[in-house]
Design a protein around this motif. Structure first.
Motif, PDB file in Angstrom:
ATOM      1  N   SER A   1       0.657  -1.230   0.011  1.00  0.00           N
ATOM      2  CA  SER A   1       0.158   0.059  -0.189  1.00  0.00           C
ATOM      3  C   SER A   1       0.610   1.216  -0.064  1.00  0.00           C
ATOM      4  O   SER A   1       0.359   2.390  -0.211  1.00  0.00           O
ATOM      5  CB  SER A   1      -0.978  -0.018   1.150  1.00  0.00           C
ATOM      6  OG  SER A   1      -0.283   0.230   2.374  1.00  0.00           O
ATOM      7  N   LEU A   2       2.082   1.074   0.269  1.00  0.00           N
ATOM      8  CA  LEU A   2       3.072   2.217   0.292  1.00  0.00           C
ATOM      9  C   LEU A   2       4.121   2.405  -0.833  1.00  0.00           C
ATOM     10  O   LEU A   2       4.761   3.493  -0.853  1.00  0.00           O
ATOM     11  CB  LEU A   2       3.772   2.151   1.440  1.00  0.00           C
ATOM     12  CG  LEU A   2       2.972   2.228   3.014  1.00  0.00           C
ATOM     13  CD1 LEU A   2       3.918   1.984   4.093  1.00  0.00           C
ATOM     14  CD2 LEU A   2       2.258   3.487   3.190  1.00  0.00           C
ATOM     15  N   ARG A   3       3.982   1.648  -1.810  1.00  0.00           N
ATOM     16  CA  ARG A   3       5.013   1.691  -2.669  1.00  0.00           C
ATOM     17  C   ARG A   3       4.951   2.691  -3.819  1.00  0.00           C
ATOM     18  O   ARG A   3       5.876   3.118  -4.194  1.00  0.00           O
ATOM     19  CB  ARG A   3       4.794   0.286  -3.703  1.00  0.00           C
ATOM     20  CG  ARG A   3       5.407  -0.950  -2.697  1.00  0.00           C
ATOM     21  CD  ARG A   3       5.183  -2.448  -3.527  1.00  0.00           C
ATOM     22  NE  ARG A   3       5.457  -3.421  -2.531  1.00  0.00           N
ATOM     23  CZ  ARG A   3       5.124  -4.612  -2.753  1.00  0.00           C
ATOM     24  NH1 ARG A   3       4.327  -5.097  -3.728  1.00  0.00           N
ATOM     25  NH2 ARG A   3       5.254  -5.671  -2.014  1.00  0.00           N
ATOM     26  N   GLU A   4       3.772   3.267  -4.370  1.00  0.00           N
ATOM     27  CA  GLU A   4       3.425   3.971  -5.059  1.00  0.00           C
ATOM     28  C   GLU A   4       3.822   5.599  -4.292  1.00  0.00           C
ATOM     29  O   GLU A   4       4.490   6.285  -4.977  1.00  0.00           O
ATOM     30  CB  GLU A   4       2.128   4.286  -5.547  1.00  0.00           C
ATOM     31  CG  GLU A   4       1.879   5.319  -6.503  1.00  0.00           C
ATOM     32  CD  GLU A   4       0.455   5.287  -7.048  1.00  0.00           C
ATOM     33  OE1 GLU A   4       0.160   6.123  -7.895  1.00  0.00           O
ATOM     34  OE2 GLU A   4      -0.420   4.455  -7.136  1.00  0.00           O
ATOM     35  N   LYS A   5       3.449   5.608  -3.174  1.00  0.00           N
ATOM     36  CA  LYS A   5       4.069   6.722  -2.214  1.00  0.00           C
ATOM     37  C   LYS A   5       5.359   7.091  -2.354  1.00  0.00           C
ATOM     38  O   LYS A   5       5.914   8.261  -2.325  1.00  0.00           O
ATOM     39  CB  LYS A   5       3.585   6.573  -0.890  1.00  0.00           C
ATOM     40  CG  LYS A   5       3.994   7.583   0.106  1.00  0.00           C
ATOM     41  CD  LYS A   5       3.495   7.702   1.621  1.00  0.00           C
ATOM     42  CE  LYS A   5       4.194   8.380   2.496  1.00  0.00           C
ATOM     43  NZ  LYS A   5       3.409   9.965   2.209  1.00  0.00           N
ATOM     44  N   TYR A   6       6.238   6.083  -2.234  1.00  0.00           N
ATOM     45  CA  TYR A   6       7.791   6.183  -2.278  1.00  0.00           C
ATOM     46  C   TYR A   6       8.542   5.949  -3.517  1.00  0.00           C
ATOM     47  O   TYR A   6       9.701   5.587  -3.637  1.00  0.00           O
ATOM     48  CB  TYR A   6       8.276   5.237  -1.096  1.00  0.00           C
ATOM     49  CG  TYR A   6       7.944   5.622   0.353  1.00  0.00           C
ATOM     50  CD1 TYR A   6       8.662   6.735   0.977  1.00  0.00           C
ATOM     51  CD2 TYR A   6       6.880   5.059   0.972  1.00  0.00           C
ATOM     52  CE1 TYR A   6       8.368   7.186   2.049  1.00  0.00           C
ATOM     53  CE2 TYR A   6       6.628   5.534   2.227  1.00  0.00           C
ATOM     54  CZ  TYR A   6       7.286   6.295   2.929  1.00  0.00           C
ATOM     55  OH  TYR A   6       6.921   7.002   3.793  1.00  0.00           O
ATOM     56  N   GLY A   7       7.590   5.770  -4.671  1.00  0.00           N
ATOM     57  CA  GLY A   7       8.257   5.891  -5.928  1.00  0.00           C
ATOM     58  C   GLY A   7       8.493   4.472  -6.476  1.00  0.00           C
ATOM     59  O   GLY A   7       9.401   4.201  -7.534  1.00  0.00           O
ATOM     60  N   ASN A   8       8.173   3.480  -5.812  1.00  0.00           N
ATOM     61  CA  ASN A   8       8.533   2.243  -6.081  1.00  0.00           C
ATOM     62  C   ASN A   8       7.476   1.409  -7.136  1.00  0.00           C
ATOM     63  O   ASN A   8       6.455   0.606  -7.065  1.00  0.00           O
ATOM     64  CB  ASN A   8       8.676   1.223  -5.119  1.00  0.00           C
ATOM     65  CG  ASN A   8      10.128   1.178  -4.211  1.00  0.00           C
ATOM     66  OD1 ASN A   8      10.809   2.060  -4.426  1.00  0.00           O
ATOM     67  ND2 ASN A   8      10.359  -0.047  -3.862  1.00  0.00           N
ATOM     68  N   TYR A   9       7.691   2.188  -8.372  1.00  0.00           N
ATOM     69  CA  TYR A   9       6.635   1.833  -9.615  1.00  0.00           C
ATOM     70  C   TYR A   9       7.105   2.053 -10.760  1.00  0.00           C
ATOM     71  O   TYR A   9       8.215   2.897 -10.819  1.00  0.00           O
ATOM     72  CB  TYR A   9       5.225   2.399  -9.143  1.00  0.00           C
ATOM     73  CG  TYR A   9       5.189   3.805  -9.488  1.00  0.00           C
ATOM     74  CD1 TYR A   9       5.043   4.391 -10.801  1.00  0.00           C
ATOM     75  CD2 TYR A   9       5.302   4.677  -8.373  1.00  0.00           C
ATOM     76  CE1 TYR A   9       5.260   5.846 -10.817  1.00  0.00           C
ATOM     77  CE2 TYR A   9       5.557   6.057  -8.547  1.00  0.00           C
ATOM     78  CZ  TYR A   9       5.306   6.559  -9.767  1.00  0.00           C
ATOM     79  OH  TYR A   9       5.524   8.128  -9.927  1.00  0.00           O
TER      80      TYR A   9
END
Length: 360
Positions: free
Chosen positions: A238-246
């Motif tokens: 749930s936090l991957r997009e927030k920290y740029g892991n995409y």
């Protein structure tokens, strides 16, 4: 009965040989007594009628005995082993508690705690240096009336640097770092949780930097690593997009990933100052440019620590943390409906509390 001077000296030598069996702790006293006997023997020999050859022999025996006494009484000094390691640790704990009962102005009972551990272990031998540092921090505040706890500080950071001296102040270096937090972090609205912001290994930053280390002054260290490989870990989906892991697909959709690889250059500037006997200041600035994704956008992390010692066990402590990462999107606190964007993150912690250090 008459005694030849040589016989007297032989007698003294016999006494000295017998004295060799006495413990060393008594030898200093025996040395003084033997020296007195030797002086008397030498004087007697000079007054003797047969002072020629006999005197020479007596003096030779006396000198031999004196040398033996000095050799026996001399104690060997222990040889100190070289010390290649320097180690130390500083612990800080700040605590506060508020209790109220029938308070007309209104107030909540609360409990707060801030803790910080800073440990180091450094090795230096010939041209090799190996420097290691571990920082652990955790803090919280609890509203006792509402039974609600908020995290105020959370940090795990490990740094390790290996260097080989190639000139007076210049080292070839390999530096490793790892950074994450202990527990979940949340955004709050009063005593209500709005959403999850972080977790253990979400995010976590780890990298290996190869370059040069420059130490022109005792309090200044500059490290430049043109080859720095890094990994950003976000274990919580749930936090991957927030920290740029995409990564963005051709149709505009985003596919998140738990691990993102980075390759770039890193510059670190460390300053450690001791002002007088009570004030210490340290600054740690790190700049990173990712060759693989918008290298013109620098990731900035800047930590400072200021300590003022009140006495041996208590001190004032002020710490600041600044982060800028163009991959992290942050909503406007004053306008939650506005789209999230890149922002400067800043946190400061001021505490008065117990401090204990050793090896520092």
């Amino acid at each position: 009965m008459s005694y030849e001077p040589a016989s007297v000296c032989r007698l003294v030598l016999t006494i000295d040989i017998l004295g060799m069996t006495v413990k060393k702790s008594l030898l200093s006293g025996l040395s003084l007594a033997l020296a007195t006997l030797l002086v008397a023997a030498s004087a007697y020999a000079q007054e003797s009628a047969a002072a020629g050859d006999t005197l020479t022999g007596a003096n030779a025996v006396a000198a031999e005995v004196a040398n033996e006494v000095v050799a026996v009484t001399e104690v060997e000094k222990p040889v100190e082993k070289p010390k290649y390691w320097t180690k130390g640790i500083t612990t800080q704990i700040g605590f506060s508690q508020v209790g109220v009962s029938q308070w007309a102005d209104g107030a909540n009972q609360s409990l707060s705690l801030n803790s910080f551990i800073d440990a180091f272990a450094n090795y230096s031998k010939d041209k090799i240096i190996w420097e290691n540092r571990l920082q652990l921090a955790y803090g919280f505040v609890t509203d006792i009336d509402d039974r609600f706890t908020k995290k105020t500080d959370d940090k795990i950071q490990l740094d390790s640097k290996l260097g080989y001296n190639i000139s007076k102040d210049l080292y070839l270096s390999a530096q490793y770092s790892f950074k994450t937090q202990f527990s979940n972090g949340y955004k709050y609205d009063g005593n209500s949780i709005v959403n999850k912001e972080s977790a253990f290994l979400s995010p976590a930053y780890t990298n290996l930097a190869l370059g040069v280390d420059y130490k022109p002054l005792k309090w200044l260290n500059v490290n430049f690593a043109p080859v720095t490989g890094g990994i950003v870990i976000v274990n919580d989906a749930s936090l991957r997009e927030k920290y740029g892991n995409y990564r963005t697909l051709a149709d505009g959709s985003k596919v998140t990933m738990p691990v993102k690889f980075e390759l770039g250059a890193q510059l670190k500037l460390d300053i450690k100052l001791k002002i007088g006997s009570s004030l210490d200041f340290a600054s740690y600035l790190t700049l990173f440019s990712n060759y693989l994704d918008k290298p013109q956008n620098l990731r900035v992390t800047w930590d400072t620590v200021t300590d003022f010692k009140l006495n041996k066990f208590f001190s004032l402590n002020f710490r600041t943390y600044l982060i800028y990462d163009d991959k992290i999107m942050i909503a406007d606190a004053k306008n939650p409906d506005a789209p999230a964007k890149q922002r400067v993150q800043f946190k400061e912690i001021f505490s008065i509390g117990f401090t204990y250090s050793f090896g520092v």
